[in-house]
Design a protein around this motif. Sequence first.
Motif, PDB file in Angstrom:
ATOM      1  N   THR A   1       3.338  10.224 -12.080  1.00 18.33           N
ATOM      2  CA  THR A   1       4.578  10.030 -12.818  1.00 18.33           C
ATOM      3  C   THR A   1       4.941   8.563 -12.752  1.00 18.33           C
ATOM      4  OG1 THR A   1       6.838  10.868 -13.120  1.00 18.33           O
ATOM      5  CG2 THR A   1       6.111  10.475 -10.854  1.00 18.33           C
ATOM      6  N   LEU A   2       5.995   8.154 -13.459  1.00 19.75           N
ATOM      7  CA  LEU A   2       6.379   6.750 -13.535  1.00 19.75           C
ATOM      8  C   LEU A   2       7.853   6.560 -13.205  1.00 19.75           C
ATOM      9  CD1 LEU A   2       4.666   5.774 -16.925  1.00 19.75           C
ATOM     10  CD2 LEU A   2       3.875   5.127 -14.641  1.00 19.75           C
ATOM     11  N   THR A   3       8.148   5.484 -12.472  1.00 22.52           N
ATOM     12  CA  THR A   3       9.536   5.101 -12.255  1.00 22.52           C
ATOM     13  C   THR A   3      10.066   4.418 -13.516  1.00 22.52           C
ATOM     14  OG1 THR A   3       9.037   2.878 -11.430  1.00 22.52           O
ATOM     15  CG2 THR A   3       8.982   4.690  -9.822  1.00 22.52           C
ATOM     16  N   LYS A   4      11.348   4.120 -13.533  1.00 23.56           N
ATOM     17  CA  LYS A   4      11.941   3.436 -14.677  1.00 23.56           C
ATOM     18  C   LYS A   4      11.355   2.042 -14.860  1.00 23.56           C
ATOM     19  CE  LYS A   4      16.374   5.881 -14.553  1.00 23.56           C
ATOM     20  NZ  LYS A   4      17.833   5.766 -14.341  1.00 23.56           N
ATOM     21  N   GLU A   5      10.868   1.451 -13.762  1.00 24.07           N
ATOM     22  CA  GLU A   5      10.247   0.130 -13.828  1.00 24.07           C
ATOM     23  C   GLU A   5       8.785   0.200 -14.244  1.00 24.07           C
ATOM     24  OE1 GLU A   5      11.911   1.247 -11.095  1.00 24.07           O
ATOM     25  OE2 GLU A   5      13.786   0.237 -11.626  1.00 24.07           O
ATOM     26  N   GLY A   6       8.272   1.414 -14.448  1.00 20.59           N
ATOM     27  CA  GLY A   6       6.879   1.560 -14.830  1.00 20.59           C
ATOM     28  C   GLY A   6       5.912   1.587 -13.677  1.00 20.59           C
ATOM     29  N   ASN A   7       6.407   1.849 -12.468  1.00 27.25           N
ATOM     30  CA  ASN A   7       5.542   1.934 -11.298  1.00 27.25           C
ATOM     31  C   ASN A   7       4.955   3.340 -11.182  1.00 27.25           C
ATOM     32  OD1 ASN A   7       6.267  -0.702 -10.599  1.00 27.25           O
ATOM     33  ND2 ASN A   7       7.985  -0.002  -9.342  1.00 27.25           N
ATOM     34  N   PRO A   8       3.625   3.483 -11.173  1.00 30.80           N
ATOM     35  CA  PRO A   8       3.014   4.816 -11.034  1.00 30.80           C
ATOM     36  C   PRO A   8       3.198   5.381  -9.627  1.00 30.80           C
ATOM     37  CG  PRO A   8       1.484   3.249 -12.035  1.00 30.80           C
ATOM     38  CD  PRO A   8       2.611   2.453 -11.466  1.00 30.80           C
ATOM     39  N   ILE A   9       3.543   6.658  -9.568  1.00 36.29           N
ATOM     40  CA  ILE A   9       3.605   7.400  -8.311  1.00 36.29           C
ATOM     41  C   ILE A   9       2.596   8.541  -8.417  1.00 36.29           C
ATOM     42  CG2 ILE A   9       5.030   8.858  -6.834  1.00 36.29           C
ATOM     43  CD1 ILE A   9       7.410   7.182  -7.568  1.00 36.29           C
ATOM     44  N   VAL A  10       1.705   8.638  -7.421  1.00 41.90           N
ATOM     45  CA  VAL A  10       0.563   9.540  -7.498  1.00 41.90           C
ATOM     46  C   VAL A  10       0.609  10.576  -6.379  1.00 41.90           C
ATOM     47  CG1 VAL A  10      -1.958   9.688  -7.505  1.00 41.90           C
ATOM     48  CG2 VAL A  10      -0.828   7.683  -8.494  1.00 41.90           C
ATOM     49  N   ALA A  11       0.389  11.840  -6.751  1.00 42.06           N
ATOM     50  CA  ALA A  11       0.209  12.904  -5.758  1.00 42.06           C
ATOM     51  C   ALA A  11      -1.253  12.875  -5.313  1.00 42.06           C
ATOM     52  CB  ALA A  11       0.565  14.256  -6.348  1.00 42.06           C
ATOM     53  N   ASP A  12      -1.496  12.263  -4.164  1.00 43.16           N
ATOM     54  CA  ASP A  12      -2.844  12.101  -3.602  1.00 43.16           C
ATOM     55  C   ASP A  12      -3.156  13.344  -2.777  1.00 43.16           C
ATOM     56  OD1 ASP A  12      -5.197  11.186  -2.537  1.00 43.16           O
ATOM     57  OD2 ASP A  12      -4.320   9.524  -1.416  1.00 43.16           O
ATOM     58  N   CYS A  13      -3.603  14.390  -3.481  1.00 42.80           N
ATOM     59  CA  CYS A  13      -3.714  15.718  -2.881  1.00 42.80           C
ATOM     60  C   CYS A  13      -4.640  15.747  -1.669  1.00 42.80           C
ATOM     61  CB  CYS A  13      -4.195  16.709  -3.940  1.00 42.80           C
ATOM     62  SG  CYS A  13      -4.312  18.413  -3.386  1.00 42.80           S
ATOM     63  N   GLY A  14      -5.840  15.182  -1.795  1.00 41.39           N
ATOM     64  CA  GLY A  14      -6.820  15.254  -0.717  1.00 41.39           C
ATOM     65  C   GLY A  14      -6.437  14.478   0.517  1.00 41.39           C
ATOM     66  N   ASN A  15      -5.605  13.450   0.350  1.00 37.29           N
ATOM     67  CA  ASN A  15      -5.133  12.672   1.489  1.00 37.29           C
ATOM     68  C   ASN A  15      -3.752  13.104   1.966  1.00 37.29           C
ATOM     69  OD1 ASN A  15      -7.328  10.856   1.953  1.00 37.29           O
ATOM     70  ND2 ASN A  15      -6.722   9.669   0.158  1.00 37.29           N
ATOM     71  N   HIS A  16      -3.192  14.135   1.333  1.00 36.61           N
ATOM     72  CA  HIS A  16      -1.906  14.711   1.755  1.00 36.61           C
ATOM     73  C   HIS A  16      -0.800  13.658   1.785  1.00 36.61           C
ATOM     74  CE1 HIS A  16      -4.332  18.169   3.032  1.00 36.61           C
ATOM     75  NE2 HIS A  16      -5.100  17.309   3.667  1.00 36.61           N
ATOM     76  N   ARG A  17      -0.595  12.982   0.651  1.00 42.67           N
ATOM     77  CA  ARG A  17       0.439  11.942   0.629  1.00 42.67           C
ATOM     78  C   ARG A  17       0.840  11.617  -0.809  1.00 42.67           C
ATOM     79  NH1 ARG A  17      -3.689   7.131   2.677  1.00 42.67           N
ATOM     80  NH2 ARG A  17      -4.874   6.934   0.725  1.00 42.67           N
ATOM     81  N   ILE A  18       1.964  10.911  -0.924  1.00 39.54           N
ATOM     82  CA  ILE A  18       2.454  10.405  -2.203  1.00 39.54           C
ATOM     83  C   ILE A  18       2.412   8.889  -2.140  1.00 39.54           C
ATOM     84  CG2 ILE A  18       4.351  10.379  -3.849  1.00 39.54           C
ATOM     85  CD1 ILE A  18       3.146  13.153  -3.440  1.00 39.54           C
ATOM     86  N   GLN A  19       1.718   8.272  -3.105  1.00 37.22           N
ATOM     87  CA  GLN A  19       1.557   6.826  -3.108  1.00 37.22           C
ATOM     88  C   GLN A  19       2.263   6.192  -4.307  1.00 37.22           C
ATOM     89  OE1 GLN A  19      -2.170   5.036  -1.595  1.00 37.22           O
ATOM     90  NE2 GLN A  19      -3.159   6.902  -2.331  1.00 37.22           N
ATOM     91  N   MET A  20       2.703   4.953  -4.106  1.00 37.93           N
ATOM     92  CA  MET A  20       3.313   4.189  -5.194  1.00 37.93           C
ATOM     93  C   MET A  20       2.512   2.921  -5.461  1.00 37.93           C
ATOM     94  SD  MET A  20       7.096   2.390  -5.505  1.00 37.93           S
ATOM     95  CE  MET A  20       8.018   3.836  -6.023  1.00 37.93           C
ATOM     96  N   PHE A  21       2.349   2.613  -6.761  1.00 34.08           N
ATOM     97  CA  PHE A  21       1.718   1.380  -7.204  1.00 34.08           C
ATOM     98  C   PHE A  21       2.725   0.617  -8.066  1.00 34.08           C
ATOM     99  CE2 PHE A  21      -1.480   4.486  -6.314  1.00 34.08           C
ATOM    100  CZ  PHE A  21      -2.548   3.789  -5.789  1.00 34.08           C
ATOM    101  N   ASP A  22       2.497  -0.699  -8.233  1.00 33.60           N
ATOM    102  CA  ASP A  22       3.396  -1.436  -9.110  1.00 33.60           C
ATOM    103  C   ASP A  22       2.905  -1.370 -10.557  1.00 33.60           C
ATOM    104  OD1 ASP A  22       1.372  -3.377  -9.468  1.00 33.60           O
ATOM    105  OD2 ASP A  22       2.307  -4.808  -8.103  1.00 33.60           O
TER     106      ASP A  22
END
Length: 207
Positions: free
Chosen positions: A94-115
């Motif tokens: 999904t994307l923040t209002k600033e256009g930063n991708p947020i990813v459900a990293d299923c195999g690593n059991h975490r939520i990551q953010m990119f710019d």
Amino acid sequence: MHQMGDGHIVYSDFLNETVVMCDDKFQQIIRIFGKGKIKHPCGLTVNKETRTMYVADWECHCVFKFNVDNGECIGTIGSEGTKGGQMVRPCSVTLTKEGNPIVADCGNHRIQMFDANDKFMRILVCRGKEDGHVLHPDYVAIDSEENILVVTKDKVQLFDQNGAFIRRIDDGCFTSLFGIEIMTNQPRRIVVTTTNNEKDNLKIYNY
């Protein structure tokens, strides 16, 4: 699946290893994305301003980027691995209002953010069974107030934009969860696809 502002719909066709754009009646095929590149497309989203589509690929362990106007692949985010910025079986983006991708990293059991330039920023939510953590996150979404909603097999959790846990939304009356969609922002309401006693159901929650 994601509905564009012009009424077109894009959805993942994992059996044919593509993403398809069609009209609002699922009839006319407008464009096919990623043929020969993507292997198991899962969740996707579109930045309407940059006309960029982001597709989480379960098997390629990355997020593909496509130009929605011509179908061109314009890059990827992440690679297979366990370090920050790497992924194992991502299944939602999904994307923040600033256009930063947020990813459900299923195999690593975490939520990551990119710019917005695809550079790893931070891990928002870490691995764990207890509330405030995730195991096999399947779906991630952002509401109008930039709160982050995360679906795992057994619960729906609400976090703020920095990944701080707010509360659980679900009532626990199911055996598995499969998807989430934000229905309205005022009031804040979501619909979740669940299974209980081998029956599929739609459950609506106000939060």
